[in-house]
Design an enzyme around this catalytic site. Sequence first.
Site, PDB file in Angstrom:
ATOM      1  N   GLU A 112       0.129  -0.819   5.478  1.00  0.00           N
ATOM      2  CA  GLU A 112       1.225  -0.549   6.725  1.00  0.00           C
ATOM      3  C   GLU A 112       0.982   0.656   6.380  1.00  0.00           C
ATOM      4  O   GLU A 112       0.828   1.433   8.129  1.00  0.00           O
ATOM      5  CB  GLU A 112       2.917  -1.159   5.911  1.00  0.00           C
ATOM      6  CG  GLU A 112       3.498  -0.613   6.401  1.00  0.00           C
ATOM      7  CD  GLU A 112       4.656   0.557   7.193  1.00  0.00           C
ATOM      8  OE1 GLU A 112       5.309   1.207   7.964  1.00  0.00           O
ATOM      9  OE2 GLU A 112       4.151   1.295   5.826  1.00  0.00           O
TER      10      GLU A 112
ATOM     11  N   ASP B 224       0.709  -1.499   0.163  1.00  0.00           N
ATOM     12  CA  ASP B 224      -0.040  -0.292   0.625  1.00  0.00           C
ATOM     13  C   ASP B 224       1.229   1.274   0.162  1.00  0.00           C
ATOM     14  O   ASP B 224       2.079   0.926   0.361  1.00  0.00           O
ATOM     15  CB  ASP B 224      -1.092   0.151   1.617  1.00  0.00           C
ATOM     16  CG  ASP B 224      -0.231   0.372   2.293  1.00  0.00           C
ATOM     17  OD1 ASP B 224       0.740  -0.805   3.111  1.00  0.00           O
ATOM     18  OD2 ASP B 224      -0.952   1.417   3.322  1.00  0.00           O
TER      19      ASP B 224
END
Length: 412
Positions: free
Chosen positions: A176, A81
């Site tokens: 994350e 991400d």
Amino acid sequence: MQAKLIERLMTYAKIDTQSDFTSTTTPSTAKQWDLIRHLEKELKELGLTDVETDEYGYLFATLPSNVDYDVPTIGFLAHVDTATDFTGTNVSPQLVEHYEGGDIVLNESLNVVLSPKDFPELDGYVGHTLMTTDGTTLLGADDKAGIAEIVTAIEYLLAHPEIPHGPVRIAFTPDEEIGRGPHKFDVARFNADFAYTMDGGPLGELQYESFNAAGATVTFHGTNVHPGSAKNKMVNSMKLAMAFQNRLPADEAPERTSNYEGFFHLNGFNGDVEKTTLQYIIRDHDKQKFEARKALMEKLVLEWKQKYGEERIELQMEDQYYNMAEKIEPVKHIVDTVADVMRGLGIEPKIEPIRGGTDGSQLSYMGLPTPNIFTGGENYHGKFEYVSVNNMEKATTVIIETLRTFAKRAQA
């Protein structure tokens, strides 16, 4: 190797994978699956074993040992991400080959310029090949550079079986950037003795200390009345919120702190007369100071309740992760070995505390000690983000040589 790194990062960066802290699913956004599935296919084509993606988007794979003696199983991780701070849609990476110094025009029509006047570290990249944004999005080198480095290192090891290594486990993880990377990570299934995140910044970064972290939401409730007849009736929730913020120490904010100094960071303010919400992140490397910061937040909320009424303020606060140094110190050799590898490659290790957190912050407390290694990027989370391809190559070499070193030491 540089050509492979460029090709991979260009491909990964163009896939929009921003996470979403308001979502309750894992991954938090469906579009993260686009890169996860791409990587799953790529790892299978490389010939890795145990290539599996679970229902939450955690992609695991194995490079089997090529020696006939016991070597620790080492993991390498990166997250798919990208940050929520700036748009990651329609990323169009630009390549600056053999940077000659001076300004880099990212977007002429919008007058977006990456300049050493604003970012003096650019002067250290003369002669490097840089990948930048086009001035309208972030790049996503955090952490797609890390993904590219891991995949390229594995590809290199497969092409060079003369390099000894033990079992290598790979994981690519979602979410994350919103602090949930390891929340559904199956440490037992990953089955590594220790691991490294490839999620650092400039050349030489090697980190095993992180913040202790909490998030807080403070909600203020007002009473809205027509301004013409509001005397002694209206309670403006925005003013309650402003007064609350002003009670926090002004010098203990991100823009006024460095190194081991902690902070309160107001990173969200949304409101009107009736209701206002403040979003905070609370950070400190020192556990006692961290607890003191949370206690101050609770104390101020209590004061507001006593002054304005119980119904006027609410606090939701929860810990997010802890300083991983406590869990890594007992196995400090996993940091020292990488530092030795870097020095052997002519890279000076920069062993400094992370003013943030990585997946390793949580994984270390889940039983998987996980320090963090540089990827070569700068100015993450915005339109001035860039990465040195030369330093990406060095990060890839650090992975390869770390695996070689552990294999050789196990044989001794």
